[in-house]
Write a protein that holds these residues in place. Structure first.
Motif, mmCIF file in Angstrom:
data_model
loop_
_atom_site.group_PDB
_atom_site.id
_atom_site.type_symbol
_atom_site.label_atom_id
_atom_site.label_comp_id
_atom_site.label_asym_id
_atom_site.label_seq_id
_atom_site.Cartn_x
_atom_site.Cartn_y
_atom_site.Cartn_z
ATOM 1 N N LYS A 193 -11.454 1.611 -18.326
ATOM 2 C CA LYS A 193 -12.199 0.355 -18.161
ATOM 3 C C LYS A 193 -13.556 0.398 -18.858
ATOM 4 O O LYS A 193 -14.399 1.234 -18.530
ATOM 5 N N PRO A 194 -13.797 -0.512 -19.826
ATOM 6 C CA PRO A 194 -15.106 -0.505 -20.481
ATOM 7 C C PRO A 194 -16.186 -1.001 -19.521
ATOM 8 O O PRO A 194 -15.880 -1.727 -18.578
ATOM 9 N N ALA A 195 -17.446 -0.615 -19.787
ATOM 10 C CA ALA A 195 -18.555 -1.046 -18.924
ATOM 11 C C ALA A 195 -18.587 -2.572 -18.870
ATOM 12 O O ALA A 195 -18.443 -3.239 -19.893
ATOM 13 N N GLY A 196 -18.736 -3.082 -17.683
ATOM 14 C CA GLY A 196 -18.881 -4.534 -17.528
ATOM 15 C C GLY A 196 -17.571 -5.275 -17.307
ATOM 16 O O GLY A 196 -17.557 -6.420 -16.866
ATOM 17 N N GLN A 197 -16.440 -4.621 -17.636
ATOM 18 C CA GLN A 197 -15.161 -5.318 -17.444
ATOM 19 C C GLN A 197 -14.830 -5.390 -15.947
ATOM 20 O O GLN A 197 -15.079 -4.439 -15.212
ATOM 21 N N VAL A 198 -14.265 -6.534 -15.535
ATOM 22 C CA VAL A 198 -13.834 -6.667 -14.141
ATOM 23 C C VAL A 198 -12.312 -6.539 -14.108
ATOM 24 O O VAL A 198 -11.599 -7.290 -14.784
ATOM 25 N N LEU A 199 -11.831 -5.564 -13.334
ATOM 26 C CA LEU A 199 -10.396 -5.281 -13.273
ATOM 27 C C LEU A 199 -9.877 -5.641 -11.875
ATOM 28 O O LEU A 199 -10.388 -5.140 -10.874
ATOM 29 N N VAL A 200 -8.874 -6.518 -11.867
ATOM 30 C CA VAL A 200 -8.373 -7.043 -10.590
ATOM 31 C C VAL A 200 -6.898 -6.706 -10.448
ATOM 32 O O VAL A 200 -6.101 -6.963 -11.350
ATOM 33 N N GLY A 201 -6.520 -6.128 -9.306
ATOM 34 C CA GLY A 201 -5.115 -5.847 -9.023
ATOM 35 C C GLY A 201 -4.621 -6.708 -7.888
ATOM 36 O O GLY A 201 -5.407 -7.371 -7.199
ATOM 37 N N PHE A 202 -3.330 -6.714 -7.697
ATOM 38 C CA PHE A 202 -2.709 -7.424 -6.577
ATOM 39 C C PHE A 202 -1.979 -6.410 -5.708
ATOM 40 O O PHE A 202 -1.488 -5.395 -6.214
ATOM 41 N N ALA A 203 -1.894 -6.697 -4.440
ATOM 42 C CA ALA A 203 -1.101 -5.844 -3.556
ATOM 43 C C ALA A 203 -0.305 -6.748 -2.630
ATOM 44 O O ALA A 203 -0.874 -7.480 -1.823
ATOM 45 N N ALA A 204 1.010 -6.762 -2.829
ATOM 46 C CA ALA A 204 1.886 -7.512 -1.930
ATOM 47 C C ALA A 204 2.393 -6.512 -0.898
ATOM 48 O O ALA A 204 3.051 -5.540 -1.262
ATOM 49 N N GLU A 205 2.062 -6.742 0.352
ATOM 50 C CA GLU A 205 2.412 -5.776 1.397
ATOM 51 C C GLU A 205 3.131 -6.492 2.531
ATOM 52 O O GLU A 205 2.992 -7.710 2.700
ATOM 53 N N THR A 206 3.846 -5.725 3.323
ATOM 54 C CA THR A 206 4.449 -6.302 4.529
ATOM 55 C C THR A 206 3.826 -5.705 5.795
ATOM 56 O O THR A 206 4.062 -6.200 6.881
ATOM 57 N N ASP A 207 3.050 -4.620 5.634
ATOM 58 C CA ASP A 207 2.388 -4.023 6.802
ATOM 59 C C ASP A 207 1.166 -3.242 6.312
ATOM 60 O O ASP A 207 1.047 -2.958 5.121
#
Ligand code: CTP
Length: 408
Positions: free
Chosen positions: A322-336
């Motif tokens: 990840k370069p400085a300043g970049q915003v990295l967003v993930g997703f998490a689909a969970e059931t519990d």
């Protein structure tokens, strides 16, 4: 933008592009709008009245004189939330600019206080004629929204500027016009930023016929791409889903996790924001057969066997590089253990934000138009977004990204 219940007058004038107004009409009706079509005499030479009457929310109107109501133009003009003219000929621009209201469409345009969206289409020579440009300037100065024609093939095989704008761009302009009267025009707070969004579930081939996939519809990723584009970002959408792209977004279609990785990684360093909304398969078949396998090749008796190997988790790579300043967003689909799992992924993958949802809850996540999420950020702030439509979720996600950028 929700078009449901919005009253839209769709004026169609006599140009070859009148057939494309059918698509505009269909999209507006599909989005829940009430569409009242008006055709000029010229338009009737290009497309049938029946087509519009069948597709729109009420029968097509063509004349100032043949309706039961003696004043159809005021009924239509006063009742509209927005009026769109697509295509608009040079004649229509001239009549509208000068107030020469000799037919139902021009009379309705003069009889309204609603915003008006005009989409000209004509031959290049006509488009460039000073009289046409002067009429456009007059209309623009009065607040009329002009959706300019595109370049491309014109009637008769000529190529140049004059093609009716894309139906998706016309619908987007209508949405913006409605947002402006609602006072909800989105902030343009992402202008100049490069945003990459992934969407949909990857498909991992077993053989030329069979795949392993998941239940992701891609709707949330598309909503995030649309929201980012509406707020001014240059958006690239890497998607496994064959869905209509949000206006102005560059689309890269992929199938498998490996394809998605190959599309995303070379673009990643240049992005200000990456949102990994895609449901990337965690496993894929070790061998992809080049012909359709027969049933008994999966095991002649008892359970069938497909040997799987892990896919590469390239979100981990994105986090590492990840370069400085970049915003990295993930997703998490969970059931519990939604929050616990989300926090674990956030730390493990070096993310700035994770959008966690409990896909076991009613109306949430896969295949639904609604979602309910918790935004878990690296700063330790959790933000619950209660059940709402996916575009509203997208707005919250982008708001969170903007705050993270401000704090960087
Ligand atoms: N992801 C990815 N590459 C993979 C798998 C997942 O980039 N091969 C990304 C997804 O796009 C998502 C995030 O990682 O943004 C979380 O995916 P998920 O499958 O929930 O996480 P995993 O770490 O695989 O955890 P789990 O054991 O819950 O599957």
């Amino acid at each position: 933008m929700n078009l449901a219940g919005r009253r839209i007058v769709l004026g169609v004038t006599g140009g070859i592009a009148a057939y494309k107004a059918i698509e505009v009409c269909r999209r507006l009706v599909d989005a829940g709008a009430h569409v009242s079509p008006i055709m000029t005499e010229g338009a009737k030479r290009f497309v049938g009245e029946t087509t519009f009457s069948a597709l729109a929310s009420e029968p097509v109107q063509t004349s100032l004189w043949d309706e039961e109501s003696p004043i159809p133009h005021t009924r239509l003009g006063q009742g509209a939330d927005v009026i769109v003219v697509a295509p608009a000929t040079a004649r229509l621009l001239s009549a509208y600019a000068s107030g020469y209201s000799d037919d139902l469409l021009t009379a309705t345009l003069i009889a309204t206080r609603a915003p008006v969206v005009v989409c000209p289409a004509m031959h290049t020579e006509m488009w460039e004629h000073p009289s046409v440009q002067a009429n456009l300037e007059t209309l623009r100065s009065r607040g009329v929204i002009i959706v300019p024609p595109a370049e491309g093939r014109l009637a008769g095989g000529d190529v140049g500027t004059g093609r009716l704008a894309d139906p998706g761009d016309i619908v987007a302009a209508i949405e913006r016009a409605l947002l402006s009267i609602d006072g909800e025009l989105p902030d343009r707070d992402l202008v100049g930023l490069d945003v990459l969004v992934t969407a949909g579930g990857t498909r991992e081939a077993i053989d030329p016929v069979r795949v392993i996939t998941n239940r992701s519809s891609g709707k949330q990723g598309y909503a995030i791409a649309a929201e980012a584009a509406a707020r001014g970002a240059n958006v690239t959408l890497v998607t496994t889903v064959d869905r209509e792209a949000p206006s102005g977004v560059t689309v890269i279609e992929v199938v498998s996790a490996a394809d998605m990785e190959a599309a995303v990684m070379p673009l990643s360093a240049a992005q200000d924001v990456i949102v990994m909304a895609a449901a990337v398969a965690d496993f894929r078949p070790v061998v992809v057969a080049d012909r359709k396998l027969k049933k008994d090749e999966f095991g002649s008796d008892g359970p069938a066997r497909i040997l799987l190997e892990p896919t590469h988790d390239f979100l981990v790579d994105l986090g590492t590089r990840k370069p400085a300043g970049q915003v990295l967003v993930g997703f998490a689909a969970e059931t519990d253990n939604v929050l616990g799992n989300a926090r674990g992924k956030l730390a493990r993958k070096n993310l700035d934000l994770i959008v966690a949802n409990d896909v076991g809850a009613p109306g949430v996540g896969f295949e639904h138009d609604t979602n309910e999420v918790v935004l878990v950020s690296a700063t330790g702030m959790d933000h619950n977004v209660p059940l709402t439509d996916k575009r509203s979720i997208a707005r919250h996600v982008i708001d969170a990204i903007v705050s993270i950028r401000a704090a960087h």
